[in-house]
Write an enzyme that holds these catalytic residues in place. Structure first.
Site, mmCIF file in Angstrom:
data_model
loop_
_atom_site.group_PDB
_atom_site.id
_atom_site.type_symbol
_atom_site.label_atom_id
_atom_site.label_comp_id
_atom_site.label_asym_id
_atom_site.label_seq_id
_atom_site.Cartn_x
_atom_site.Cartn_y
_atom_site.Cartn_z
ATOM 1 C CB SER A 116 -0.994 -0.053 1.073
ATOM 2 O OG SER A 116 -0.973 -0.720 1.931
ATOM 3 C CG HIS A 137 -3.727 -0.843 -3.044
ATOM 4 N ND1 HIS A 137 -4.015 0.256 -2.557
ATOM 5 C CD2 HIS A 137 -3.373 -1.367 -1.414
ATOM 6 C CE1 HIS A 137 -4.107 0.364 -1.148
ATOM 7 N NE2 HIS A 137 -3.747 -0.867 -0.888
ATOM 8 C CD GLU A 149 -5.744 2.936 -5.366
ATOM 9 O OE1 GLU A 149 -6.322 3.563 -5.301
ATOM 10 O OE2 GLU A 149 -4.519 1.871 -4.891
ATOM 11 C CG ASN A 187 -4.096 4.751 1.187
ATOM 12 O OD1 ASN A 187 -4.963 4.889 1.787
ATOM 13 N ND2 ASN A 187 -3.240 3.594 1.126
HETATM 14 N N1 NAD Z 1 -3.837 -4.525 6.395
HETATM 15 C C1 NAD Z 1 -4.447 -3.807 5.603
HETATM 16 O O1 NAD Z 1 -5.652 -2.947 5.968
HETATM 17 C C2 NAD Z 1 -3.323 -4.025 4.048
HETATM 18 C C3 NAD Z 1 -4.837 -2.803 2.748
HETATM 19 C C4 NAD Z 1 -4.050 -3.157 1.995
HETATM 20 C C5 NAD Z 1 -2.993 -3.340 1.809
HETATM 21 N N2 NAD Z 1 -2.346 -4.291 2.647
HETATM 22 C C6 NAD Z 1 -1.114 -4.440 2.620
HETATM 23 O O2 NAD Z 1 -0.989 -6.429 1.931
HETATM 24 C C7 NAD Z 1 0.166 -7.035 1.881
HETATM 25 C C8 NAD Z 1 -0.133 -7.979 4.156
HETATM 26 O O3 NAD Z 1 -1.090 -7.160 4.897
HETATM 27 P P1 NAD Z 1 -1.334 -8.237 5.679
HETATM 28 O O4 NAD Z 1 -2.492 -7.288 6.488
HETATM 29 O O5 NAD Z 1 -2.365 -9.356 5.257
HETATM 30 O O6 NAD Z 1 -0.373 -8.487 6.849
HETATM 31 P P2 NAD Z 1 -0.722 -9.431 7.962
HETATM 32 O O7 NAD Z 1 1.124 -9.236 8.672
HETATM 33 O O8 NAD Z 1 -1.512 -9.752 8.223
HETATM 34 O O9 NAD Z 1 0.368 -10.647 6.817
HETATM 35 C C9 NAD Z 1 1.385 -10.700 6.507
HETATM 36 C C10 NAD Z 1 1.402 -12.131 5.982
HETATM 37 O O10 NAD Z 1 2.651 -12.197 5.215
HETATM 38 C C11 NAD Z 1 3.508 -13.525 6.047
HETATM 39 N N3 NAD Z 1 5.293 -13.669 5.270
HETATM 40 C C12 NAD Z 1 5.836 -12.355 6.303
HETATM 41 N N4 NAD Z 1 6.980 -13.253 5.082
HETATM 42 C C13 NAD Z 1 6.987 -13.960 4.428
HETATM 43 C C14 NAD Z 1 7.753 -14.542 3.431
HETATM 44 N N5 NAD Z 1 9.173 -14.856 3.145
HETATM 45 N N6 NAD Z 1 7.186 -15.683 3.036
HETATM 46 C C15 NAD Z 1 5.775 -15.743 3.279
HETATM 47 N N7 NAD Z 1 5.302 -15.631 3.884
HETATM 48 C C16 NAD Z 1 5.569 -14.072 4.431
HETATM 49 C C17 NAD Z 1 3.418 -13.953 7.594
HETATM 50 O O11 NAD Z 1 4.122 -14.802 8.407
HETATM 51 C C18 NAD Z 1 2.154 -12.984 7.466
HETATM 52 O O12 NAD Z 1 1.359 -14.420 8.166
HETATM 53 C C19 NAD Z 1 1.068 -5.219 3.221
HETATM 54 O O13 NAD Z 1 2.226 -5.036 2.147
HETATM 55 C C20 NAD Z 1 0.054 -3.904 3.765
HETATM 56 O O14 NAD Z 1 0.443 -3.554 3.279
HETATM 57 C C21 NAD Z 1 -2.636 -3.991 4.122
#
Ligand code: NAD
Length: 378
Positions: A116, A137, A149, A187
């Site tokens: 994001s 996204h 997006e 954003n």
């Molecule tokens: N949460 C939100 O509101 C949101 C919205 C849009 C985009 N995002 C983006 O999405 C992405 C994930 O966010 P999230 O909230 O789901 O995070 P999260 O912390 O809930 O999940 C991340 C997962 O990735 C796993 N992980 C980490 N390194 C890894 C690897 N090398 N191989 C495999 N798995 C691995 C972790 O174990 C974890 O389960 C981020 O880039 C975040 O910026 C989040």
């Protein structure tokens, strides 16, 4: 199609659910079986809810789950034609993952990131074939939020962007294309909803309750302070900070000390029981009667800033006007598109309002976008 989803956290699991419900085979990868099973359990609960609301049938529920292969073995991704990464928001972690991934997946596999806030172009730069890479996204929760997006990097092939647009559409989403700029569309455009609200509190012009009340009375589903508490100040502040830094410290996006202090105190919002509001059944302040004139001023300050930001986003070529309207209504649930709203209120009045603030403050944040000035003259 076989879709690889990397990271089974809240976003990865949600995206896996959408793909599986649309009939794609999904390989859901996380670092440990425990993490991937937690993600799968979340998907199951979400499908259960859809079933109980009769949004899906028993068969669809069953088949969707059967289509998801949970694994901690990255080699399973060798048959994927599209991989979507949703791991921690960290440039180094993501780049090292992509370098490894490229050695596993087929040459024509598209690789997408759900980042994001990171530069998609910089992420792409670690790949041997960066033209196969782009941003995709999703919004939280992915299963419910209709917007996606698509962000081509400087290196992305046109066919890849097209393919991701088609995939998102096939998954029932509304897809928009955004240039790789800080905050992409949603954003970036939404920043003033928070920052101008905070500014009015810092100046002592209005209370959080008055501002929330004013904005909801004009059709916003949540007032800015309730919304920031809901999002969490850790997340909301970091997005503001990254957009500010990403635009080389443009004063328009400057974070606020008031929100920084909430973070310092650990008052992260609803999830910690305290943010701008206290969530123990009591409130810090109470809404007392305030004049309609004040309500109008609050609304006009925020809406003028939002319309200006929308105009700037189109003016700088981040997206088309049509996509901007879709993004704000579907990505942040604004009651109207910002160009439509601006036209309704009168672009000339918005420009006048911003110019008056610029005259008063002499701050960059109130500078009027040239496109808005042009529209005001039409
Ligand atoms: N949460 C939100 O509101 C949101 C919205 C849009 C985009 N995002 C983006 O999405 C992405 C994930 O966010 P999230 O909230 O789901 O995070 P999260 O912390 O809930 O999940 C991340 C997962 O990735 C796993 N992980 C980490 N390194 C890894 C690897 N090398 N191989 C495999 N798995 C691995 C972790 O174990 C974890 O389960 C981020 O880039 C975040 O910026 C989040």
């Amino acid at each position: 199609m076989t879709i690889g989803i990397i990271g089974a956290g809240s976003m990865g699991a949600g995206i896996a659910q959408i793909a599986a419900l649309s009939g794609d085979e999904v390989i859901l990868l996380d670092q440990t079986i425990l993490a991937v099973e937690k993600g799968l359990e979340g998907i199951k609960q979400s499908l259960d809810r859809l079933l109980s609301k009769q949004k899906i049938s028993n068969l669809e529920h069953q088949e969707a789950l059967q289509r998801i292969l949970p694994t901690d073995d990255a080699q399973q991704l060798r048959s994927a034609s599209l991989c979507i990464e949703a791991v921690f928001e960290d440039m180094a972690v993501k780049q090292s993952l992509f370098s490894d991934l490229e050695k596993i997946v087929p040459q024509d596999c598209i690789i997408a990131t759900n980042t994001s806030s990171l530069s998609v172009t910089k992420l792409a730069s670690c790949l041997r074939s960066p033209e196969r890479f782009a941003g995709m996204h999703f919004f939280n929760p992915p299963a419910l939020m209709p917007l996606v997006e698509i962000i081509p990097a400087a290196q992305t092939a046109l066919a890849v962007t097209q393919n991701l647009l088609e995939t998102a559409t096939r998954w029932g989403k509304t897809a928009v294309v955004a240039k790789d700029t800080p905050g992409f569309i949603v954003n970036k455009v939404a920043r003033p909803y928070y920052s101008e609200a905070i500014r009015m509190v810092e100046e002592g012009f209005a209370t959080i309750e008055e501002i929330d009340e004013a904005m909801t009375s004009y059709g916003f589903k949540m007032g800015p302070f309730t919304l920031m508490d809901f999002i969490g100040h850790d997340v909301n502040f970091r997005v503001t900070e990254s957009v500010w830094k990403g635009f080389f410290y443009d004063g328009r996006y400057k974070p606020s000390l008031l929100q920084q202090r909430l973070l310092d105190a650990g008052y992260l919002g609803k999830k910690t029981g305290r943010g701008f509001y206290i969530y123990d059944g009591t409130t810090i302040g109470e809404l007392t009667d305030f004049s309609n004139e004040k309500k109008e001023t609050i609304f006009w300050r925020i809406i003028s800033m939002l319309v200006n930001e929308a105009a700037d986003t189109v003016y700088m070529g981040v997206c088309s006007q049509e996509d901007l309207e879709k993004a704000v209504t579907l990505g942040v649930n604004y009651p109207k598109g910002l160009f439509a709203w601006g036209q309704e209120l009168g672009m000339a009045r918005i420009v006048e309002n911003l110019d008056a603030m610029f005259l008063l403050y002499h701050e960059e944040r109130y500078r009027v976008c040239p496109l808005l000035r042009t529209l005001a003259k039409l």
